[in-house]
Structures are given as structure tokens and as C-alpha cells.
Design a protein around this motif. Structure first.
Motif, short mmCIF file in Angstrom:
data_model
loop_
_atom_site.label_atom_id
_atom_site.label_comp_id
_atom_site.label_asym_id
_atom_site.label_seq_id
_atom_site.Cartn_x
_atom_site.Cartn_y
_atom_site.Cartn_z
N SER A 1 25.85 -48.73 -20.89
CA SER A 1 26.91 -47.72 -20.82
C SER A 1 26.88 -46.82 -22.05
O SER A 1 27.02 -45.59 -21.93
N CYS A 2 26.70 -47.41 -23.24
CA CYS A 2 26.63 -46.60 -24.46
C CYS A 2 25.44 -45.64 -24.42
O CYS A 2 25.54 -44.48 -24.85
N THR A 3 24.31 -46.10 -23.91
CA THR A 3 23.13 -45.24 -23.82
C THR A 3 23.37 -44.07 -22.87
O THR A 3 23.03 -42.91 -23.18
N ILE A 4 23.96 -44.37 -21.70
CA ILE A 4 24.24 -43.30 -20.74
C ILE A 4 25.24 -42.30 -21.30
O ILE A 4 25.08 -41.08 -21.18
N LEU A 5 26.29 -42.81 -21.95
CA LEU A 5 27.31 -41.92 -22.50
C LEU A 5 26.78 -41.10 -23.67
O LEU A 5 27.24 -39.97 -23.90
N LEU A 6 25.82 -41.64 -24.40
CA LEU A 6 25.18 -40.85 -25.45
C LEU A 6 24.41 -39.68 -24.85
O LEU A 6 24.45 -38.55 -25.37
N MET A 7 23.73 -39.93 -23.74
CA MET A 7 23.03 -38.84 -23.06
C MET A 7 24.01 -37.81 -22.53
O MET A 7 23.77 -36.60 -22.60
N VAL A 8 25.17 -38.27 -22.02
CA VAL A 8 26.20 -37.35 -21.54
C VAL A 8 26.72 -36.48 -22.68
O VAL A 8 26.91 -35.27 -22.53
N GLY A 9 26.94 -37.10 -23.84
CA GLY A 9 27.40 -36.34 -24.99
C GLY A 9 26.37 -35.31 -25.46
O GLY A 9 26.73 -34.19 -25.84
N VAL A 10 25.10 -35.68 -25.42
CA VAL A 10 24.04 -34.74 -25.83
C VAL A 10 23.98 -33.56 -24.86
O VAL A 10 23.83 -32.41 -25.27
N VAL A 11 24.15 -33.84 -23.56
CA VAL A 11 24.10 -32.77 -22.57
C VAL A 11 25.27 -31.82 -22.74
O VAL A 11 25.12 -30.59 -22.65
N GLN A 12 26.46 -32.36 -22.98
CA GLN A 12 27.65 -31.51 -23.05
C GLN A 12 27.80 -30.81 -24.39
O GLN A 12 28.18 -29.63 -24.43
N TYR A 13 27.48 -31.50 -25.50
CA TYR A 13 27.73 -30.93 -26.82
C TYR A 13 26.46 -30.52 -27.55
O TYR A 13 26.53 -29.77 -28.52
#
Length: 396
Positions: A297-309
């Protein structure tokens, strides 16, 4: 002399025979375990729906029995419970279809963007390295020019910078193409397995329905009429205790993971993270896998944060928020609610997750801990293999 040595020889022969029989018994046990594992691996398409349906039926059967006491037929109560179980998941699935499709469609683009951003950072380091290599190459050529003749230097190629840039561009194109191709292959494999997954889910629903309606009758006949059950009263009590404890565990852990998903989605909504409901549902489902689920979950959310920010410090905000909520849940809430009765050694859990993942894939990983808890409960109530029970519940 010969008569006196016969008793010793017979004892040695008996010892050799008993040792041989013990080794044969051990080999038979090893072959039995290997055959069971091989069968579970080959017939996973059969066992996965059976095990999943058995867990759900075990969870809902007390409610069906309660409805029977107030003169509600099993068929009606089973249909109502199945409907109540399917309705929220169907609503959640409908709400998450569009965000999930959007992310699956943009996955190749996201991979390319992340690759470009990583390349921009790596270029800064590569430029310094290339400049050092170019300078060293220039010094070497200057030294060779001083030693060589004028005509040799006249025909030499002196364009190292152009060659370096050309090689770097080719590498970037190759890496970007591989990432795009891999993303497309993942999407196509998921799309191809969707009909089979839907068929398995539909079969599981039908099996749960029939287990709720006809399962207790078959169990009663098995207990009363089959000679394999010696102590019938103790068997009924044992099954009831296993059902009660396992139902408590499944209900409790499902509520905890659901609240974790809701808390994560709420925090993401107020932080302005896109598709907060999708990520809340994802982390809630992955939390059924201890330790590894939080890491994924942390890995996926890190990718989400990179995509958005982008590649800035704000990209660490989604995984950091989830990590704080997950630590609060795993270290304080879950131990306080479950207590010591469902305690399992972390190393045993990790090894069991690896085994179940190898046997049954992702579904096996999700079912691994409930199956392990069920095995522990059965061993405790049968009062067999106490050393294995102690190994399972040993503290980390």
C-alpha cells in the motif's frame, strides 16, 4: 557358542527391522505431504472457491440459525443475507469502476512520465560523469596528438560529446519502451482473466447459498450416521467452538480493515488526494495481508503521490498519512481488540504467506491468515500437536 549368540542376533535383526520401518514411515509421511501440496497446487481453481465459500458460509450460518429460531425458512434468510452481502460490494464496485479504468488507461503514460522525471534527475549526475569522461578522453587524445604525427591527427574523429548524447538517447528510448510494453501486458493479462474471475465469483455465490441452505442438514446426517465419528457430542461442540472463534476473528478483522479504509479515504479527501475512495478501498483490502499488505500500500500510494505532485517532497504525503494510520491500527487497535487468543508469530506469518502465494496466487495470500488461524484453532481444540501450537503463537 552358536546357541548363545542367537538371542543377540535376533535382537539386532529386530532393531534393524524397526529402524527400517521407522524410515519407511517417515518417507511415507514426506510423500503424503508432497502429494497434498501438489494436489492443492494443481487443483487451485477448485479449492479456492471451496475454501472462500466455506469461510463465508461459516460466517453467515449463525445468522441463518437465528432466523430459523424465529420461524424464518433457511432459503429466505440465505437469500436475504447473500443480498445484503453483495449489495455494498456491488455499490462500491460501481463507484470505483471509472477511477480504476482511468488509472489502468493512463498507466503507460504514468510510467513514461515517471521515467522522464527520473531521467531528468539522473541526467544531472550523468552530465558530470560524461564531462569527466570527455575531459579525460580529450586529455588522452591531446597526449596522443603530441606523440603522433601531424597526418595521423588530421584524420582522427574528435566528437565524443555527440556519441555520448546519441548513446544516452537510445538508452532512454529503450527503457521507456520497455516500461510501456510491460504496463500494456499487465493490463491485457488482467483483462483476459476478468471473465474467469467473474465466473469464479458467481460460482462461489451459488456455493455459499447452497451451503447455508443444505449444509447443516448434511452435517447433522454425517455426525449421526457415519461410523467414522466416534464421539458425536464432542465433535458437535468442537465444530461449534471453531465456528464461533473463527467467525469472531473474520468479523473483527473485517471491521478493522474496513475502518482503516474509511479513515484513509477520509484523510485523503481532506488532503485533496485524487480518487480517495479508490485508495481507501485498496488499502483496506490489502490490510488482510499482514505486514506485506501495508508495504504494498505504501509503495502504491508513493506512486500516486509522484503522479499527482511530481518528484517533490509532497509526493511522500499520501504514504506518510497512511503509514501513521496503519501504525495506530496495527500496534494499538488490533492487538487490543483481538487480544492474545489469535496471536501468531510474525515470521511464521511471512513464511505462510509465501507458501500460500506460491500455491494459490493473490487469493491465496488473502486467505492465508484465516486458514492459519483455523488450523491453530483446530489443533488447540483437538489437543494434538501442542508443540506446533506453541510454535505458531510464539512471540516475535
Amino acid at each position: 557358542m552358536n546357541t548363545s549368540s542367537e538371542p543377540g542376533d535376533s535382537l539386532e535383526k529386530q532393531a534393524g527391522i524397526s529402524l527400517r520401518e521407522a524410515r519407511q514411515t517417515q518417507l511415507l509421511k514426506v510423500f503424503l505431504v508432497m502429494s497434498v501440496i501438489y494436489t492443492l497446487y494443481l487443483a487451485k481453481t477448485l479449492f479456492i472457491p471451496l475454501v472462500f465459500s466455506a469461510f463465508v458460509a461459516l460466517l453467515l450460518s449463525p445468522l441463518v440459525a437465528l432466523g430459523r429460531k424465529i420461524y424464518i425458512p433457511r432459503t429466505i434468510s440465505a437469500f436475504v443475507l447473500i443480498g445484503l452481502l453483495i449489495a455494498p460490494f456491488s455499490f462500491l464496485g460501481v463507484e470505483l469502476v471509472k477511477p480504476a479504468e482511468r488509472w489502468m488507461e493512463t498507466l503507460p503514460k504514468i510510467s513514461a512520465q515517471i521515467t522522464e522525471q527520473i531521467n531528468e534527475i539522473s541526467e544531472k549526475f550523468e552530465q558530470e560523469q560524461n564531462q569527466a569522461e570527455i575531459q579525460a578522453e580529450a586529455e588522452r587524445k591531446q597526449k596522443e596528438a603530441e606523440e603522433a604525427s601531424f597526418f595521423d591527427n588530421w584524420f582522427k574523429d574528435d566528437e565524443p560529446e555527440a556519441k555520448v548524447e546519441e548513446v544516452k538517447e537510445v538508452k532512454e528510448n529503450v527503457v521507456t519502451g520497455q516500461i510501456k510494453q510491460g504496463s500494456i501486458e499487465i493490463f491485457l493479462s488482467l483483462l483476459a482473466s476478468a471473465p474467469f474471475l467473474i465466473a469464479q465469483m458467481f460460482g462461489s455465490v451459488i456455493l455459499i447459498l447452497f451451503l447455508l441452505i443444505f449444509g447443516p442438514v448434511l452435517f447433522k446426517i454425517f455426525i449421526q450416521d457415519f461410523p467414522v465419528v466416534v464421539d458425536k457430542e464432542r465433535t458437535v461442540q468442537l465444530v461449534g467452538q471453531i465456528q464461533k472463534r473463527l467467525s469472531n476473528y473474520i468479523i473483527t478483522i473485517s471491521m478493522i480493515n474496513g475502518l482503516l479504509g474509511i479513515a484513509t479515504a477520509t484523510a485523503f479527501y481532506f488532503l485533496g488526494v485524487e480518487d480517495a475512495i479508490l485508495w481507501g478501498a485498496l488499502v483496506g483490502m490489502l490490510n488482510f495481508v499482514p505486514y506485506l499488505g501495508g508495504l504494498i500500500s505504501c509503495t502504491i500510494l508513493l506512486m500516486v503521490g509522484v503522479v499527482q505532485y511530481g518528484l517533490v517532497s509532497a509526493a511522500f504525503l499520501p504514504p506518510a498519512v497512511f503509514l501513521g494510520i496503519n501504525i495506530l491500527e496495527s500496534q494499538f487497535i488490533t492487538p487490543a481488540v483481538l487480544g492474545q487468543s489469535f496471536r501468531l508469530n510474525p515470521l511464521i506469518i511471512i513464511l505462510w504467506l509465501a507458501v500460500m502465494g506460491w500455491l494459490w496466487g493473490v487469493i491465496g495470500v488473502l486467505l492465508a491468515v484465516p486458514i492459519l488461524v483455523c488450523i491453530k484453532i483446530i489443533l488447540e481444540h483437538l489437543d494434538v500437536l501442542p508443540h506446533w501450537v506453541k510454535l505458531l503463537e510464539s512471540e516475535g
